[in-house]
Design an enzyme around this catalytic site. Structure first.
Site, PDB file in Angstrom:
ATOM      1  N   PRO A 124       0.784  -1.225   0.000  1.00 15.33           N
ATOM      2  CA  PRO A 124       0.000   0.000   0.000  1.00 15.33           C
ATOM      3  C   PRO A 124       0.821   1.284   0.000  1.00 15.33           C
ATOM      4  O   PRO A 124       1.844   1.389   0.681  1.00 15.33           O
ATOM      5  CB  PRO A 124      -0.827  -0.101   1.289  1.00 15.33           C
ATOM      6  CG  PRO A 124      -0.186  -1.153   2.100  1.00 15.33           C
ATOM      7  CD  PRO A 124       0.485  -2.076   1.143  1.00 15.33           C
ATOM      8  N   ASN A 125       0.324   2.206  -0.786  1.00 17.96           N
ATOM      9  CA  ASN A 125       0.846   3.579  -0.915  1.00 17.96           C
ATOM     10  C   ASN A 125       2.139   3.680  -1.711  1.00 17.96           C
ATOM     11  O   ASN A 125       2.569   4.786  -2.034  1.00 17.96           O
ATOM     12  CB  ASN A 125       1.005   4.252   0.462  1.00 17.96           C
ATOM     13  CG  ASN A 125      -0.324   4.395   1.164  1.00 17.96           C
ATOM     14  OD1 ASN A 125      -1.274   4.907   0.576  1.00 17.96           O
ATOM     15  ND2 ASN A 125      -0.436   3.902   2.382  1.00 17.96           N
ATOM     16  N   ARG A 166       5.084  12.239  -3.496  1.00 16.48           N
ATOM     17  CA  ARG A 166       4.942  12.879  -2.179  1.00 16.48           C
ATOM     18  C   ARG A 166       6.111  12.464  -1.293  1.00 16.48           C
ATOM     19  O   ARG A 166       6.765  11.463  -1.565  1.00 16.48           O
ATOM     20  CB  ARG A 166       3.659  12.428  -1.459  1.00 16.48           C
ATOM     21  CG  ARG A 166       2.507  12.258  -2.388  1.00 16.48           C
ATOM     22  CD  ARG A 166       1.204  12.793  -1.885  1.00 16.48           C
ATOM     23  NE  ARG A 166       0.252  12.594  -2.981  1.00 16.48           N
ATOM     24  CZ  ARG A 166      -0.880  11.927  -2.891  1.00 16.48           C
ATOM     25  NH1 ARG A 166      -1.251  11.413  -1.742  1.00 16.48           N
ATOM     26  NH2 ARG A 166      -1.662  11.787  -3.938  1.00 16.48           N
ATOM     27  N   TYR A 212      11.116   9.208   0.835  1.00 12.90           N
ATOM     28  CA  TYR A 212      11.056   8.076  -0.100  1.00 12.90           C
ATOM     29  C   TYR A 212      11.769   8.321  -1.436  1.00 12.90           C
ATOM     30  O   TYR A 212      11.787   7.440  -2.283  1.00 12.90           O
ATOM     31  CB  TYR A 212       9.592   7.689  -0.345  1.00 12.90           C
ATOM     32  CG  TYR A 212       8.898   7.212   0.920  1.00 12.90           C
ATOM     33  CD1 TYR A 212       9.233   5.983   1.490  1.00 12.90           C
ATOM     34  CD2 TYR A 212       7.940   7.987   1.565  1.00 12.90           C
ATOM     35  CE1 TYR A 212       8.625   5.538   2.655  1.00 12.90           C
ATOM     36  CE2 TYR A 212       7.325   7.561   2.735  1.00 12.90           C
ATOM     37  CZ  TYR A 212       7.669   6.335   3.268  1.00 12.90           C
ATOM     38  OH  TYR A 212       7.068   5.904   4.431  1.00 12.90           O
ATOM     39  N   ASN A 265       8.188  -5.559  -0.566  1.00 13.66           N
ATOM     40  CA  ASN A 265       8.010  -4.380   0.291  1.00 13.66           C
ATOM     41  C   ASN A 265       6.511  -4.310   0.563  1.00 13.66           C
ATOM     42  O   ASN A 265       5.746  -3.798  -0.262  1.00 13.66           O
ATOM     43  CB  ASN A 265       8.515  -3.101  -0.359  1.00 13.66           C
ATOM     44  CG  ASN A 265       8.410  -1.903   0.600  1.00 13.66           C
ATOM     45  OD1 ASN A 265       7.778  -1.999   1.654  1.00 13.66           O
ATOM     46  ND2 ASN A 265       9.014  -0.790   0.226  1.00 13.66           N
ATOM     47  N   ALA A 285       3.053  -0.723   4.955  1.00  7.46           N
ATOM     48  CA  ALA A 285       2.569  -0.748   6.340  1.00  7.46           C
ATOM     49  C   ALA A 285       2.063  -2.134   6.754  1.00  7.46           C
ATOM     50  O   ALA A 285       2.043  -2.459   7.948  1.00  7.46           O
ATOM     51  CB  ALA A 285       1.470   0.292   6.505  1.00  7.46           C
ATOM     52  N   GLU A 304      12.842  -9.198   2.242  1.00  2.87           N
ATOM     53  CA  GLU A 304      12.029  -8.061   2.708  1.00  2.87           C
ATOM     54  C   GLU A 304      12.813  -6.775   2.453  1.00  2.87           C
ATOM     55  O   GLU A 304      13.977  -6.666   2.854  1.00  2.87           O
ATOM     56  CB  GLU A 304      11.773  -8.239   4.217  1.00  2.87           C
ATOM     57  CG  GLU A 304      11.018  -7.084   4.842  1.00  2.87           C
ATOM     58  CD  GLU A 304      10.815  -7.293   6.356  1.00  2.87           C
ATOM     59  OE1 GLU A 304      11.098  -8.392   6.883  1.00  2.87           O
ATOM     60  OE2 GLU A 304      10.381  -6.316   6.996  1.00  2.87           O
ATOM     61  N   HIS A 317      12.742  -2.450   2.626  1.00  2.00           N
ATOM     62  CA  HIS A 317      12.150  -1.166   3.006  1.00  2.00           C
ATOM     63  C   HIS A 317      13.037  -0.055   2.490  1.00  2.00           C
ATOM     64  O   HIS A 317      14.263  -0.117   2.654  1.00  2.00           O
ATOM     65  CB  HIS A 317      11.981  -1.051   4.525  1.00  2.00           C
ATOM     66  CG  HIS A 317      11.074  -2.110   5.048  1.00  2.00           C
ATOM     67  ND1 HIS A 317       9.722  -2.089   4.819  1.00  2.00           N
ATOM     68  CD2 HIS A 317      11.344  -3.256   5.705  1.00  2.00           C
ATOM     69  CE1 HIS A 317       9.186  -3.169   5.331  1.00  2.00           C
ATOM     70  NE2 HIS A 317      10.146  -3.903   5.876  1.00  2.00           N
ATOM     71  N   ARG A 334      12.744   4.836  12.785  1.00  2.00           N
ATOM     72  CA  ARG A 334      11.462   5.541  12.718  1.00  2.00           C
ATOM     73  C   ARG A 334      10.607   5.193  13.947  1.00  2.00           C
ATOM     74  O   ARG A 334      11.137   4.733  14.948  1.00  2.00           O
ATOM     75  CB  ARG A 334      10.764   5.202  11.380  1.00  2.00           C
ATOM     76  CG  ARG A 334      11.590   5.667  10.178  1.00  2.00           C
ATOM     77  CD  ARG A 334      10.890   5.417   8.859  1.00  2.00           C
ATOM     78  NE  ARG A 334       9.649   6.181   8.744  1.00  2.00           N
ATOM     79  CZ  ARG A 334       8.792   6.052   7.727  1.00  2.00           C
ATOM     80  NH1 ARG A 334       9.063   5.204   6.733  1.00  2.00           N
ATOM     81  NH2 ARG A 334       7.687   6.781   7.679  1.00  2.00           N
TER      82      ARG A 334
HETATM   83  O1  CA2 Z   1      10.347   2.169   4.062  1.00  2.00           O
HETATM   84  C1  CA2 Z   1       9.530   1.477   3.458  1.00  2.00           C
HETATM   85  O2  CA2 Z   1       9.727   1.024   2.326  1.00  2.00           O
HETATM   86  C2  CA2 Z   1       8.159   1.191   4.095  1.00  2.00           C
HETATM   87  O3  CA2 Z   1       7.804  -0.148   3.778  1.00  2.00           O
HETATM   88  C3  CA2 Z   1       7.197   2.175   3.465  1.00  2.00           C
HETATM   89  C4  CA2 Z   1       5.796   2.117   4.053  1.00  2.00           C
HETATM   90  C5  CA2 Z   1       5.851   2.207   5.582  1.00  2.00           C
HETATM   91  O4  CA2 Z   1       4.556   2.053   6.121  1.00  2.00           O
HETATM   92  C6  CA2 Z   1       6.790   1.169   6.174  1.00  2.00           C
HETATM   93  O5  CA2 Z   1       6.828   1.329   7.574  1.00  2.00           O
HETATM   94  C7  CA2 Z   1       8.180   1.327   5.613  1.00  2.00           C
HETATM   95  C8  CA2 Z   1       4.946   3.274   3.529  1.00  2.00           C
HETATM   96  C9  CA2 Z   1       4.874   3.366   2.057  1.00  2.00           C
HETATM   97  C10 CA2 Z   1       4.374   4.731   1.699  1.00  2.00           C
HETATM   98  O6  CA2 Z   1       4.885   5.062   0.444  1.00  2.00           O
HETATM   99  C11 CA2 Z   1       4.801   6.361   0.067  1.00  2.00           C
HETATM  100  C12 CA2 Z   1       5.626   6.746  -0.957  1.00  2.00           C
HETATM  101  C13 CA2 Z   1       5.616   8.053  -1.379  1.00  2.00           C
HETATM  102  C14 CA2 Z   1       4.758   8.949  -0.796  1.00  2.00           C
HETATM  103  C15 CA2 Z   1       3.924   8.565   0.216  1.00  2.00           C
HETATM  104  C16 CA2 Z   1       3.931   7.258   0.650  1.00  2.00           C
END
Ligand code: CA2
Length: 148
Positions: A15-16, A23, A28, A79, A82, A103, A105, A112
């Protein structure tokens, strides 16, 4: 001439991660998921493997993508976003698939919030890469390709 199929590596994003590059670039980075896919595809060519990409914001779709790797892929780069910190279902799918999983990230989840320090996936992963930015996907692919 005999054509043997190249080993397949599945890259699954949760997700996301479709928002990558649009963003929160300070967290990221500036690359989009399509940019990452293009870079990982070049790395796959260099390693002599094929790669398939899946991104979903839905837990069940991620479970199904992981199931689809069973007997078909030689590795999964995962990946789970969340869901890493919440999903027993995704963990169970990884175990059921019987495919080596790395895995990944983008961020260093250990630097964090405390709720990101626990992963339901790490103890069933062959390796864990966190904090290397989007390069982590390439490292994971190289690792899996060399173990294939
Ligand atoms: O660091 C990572 O790759 C995470 O898996 C990213 C997840 C977060 O919930 C994990 O704790 C760590 C969130 C992905 C959100 O991706 C976005 C990318 C660009 C803008 C907004 C969100």
């Amino acid at each position: 001439m005999v054509h043997t199929e190249l080993p397949l590596i599945l890259v699954v994003n949760g997700p996301n991660l479709n928002l990558l590059g649009t963003r929160e670039p300070e967290k990221y980075g500036h690359e989009t998921l399509a940019d990452v896919a293009a870079r990982v595809t070049r790395a796959a060519e260099a390693e002599g493997v094929q790669v398939e990409f899946v991104q979903s914001n839905h837990e069940g779709e991620i479970v199904e993508a992981i199931h689809s790797a069973r007997g078909r892929a030689s590795g999964i780069v995962l990946n789970a976003g969340a869901y890493t910190h919440t999903s027993v279902a995704i963990r169970d799918a990884v175990v059921a698939a019987q495919v080596l999983m790395v895995e990944v990230h983008i961020t260093n989840v250990h630097a964090r919030e405390a709720f990101r320090h626990h992963s339901y996936l790490s103890d069933v992963a062959a390796a864990v890469i966190a904090g290397a930015g989007t390069l982590g996907y390439e490292f994971a692919l190289q690792y899996l390709a060399r173990r294939a």
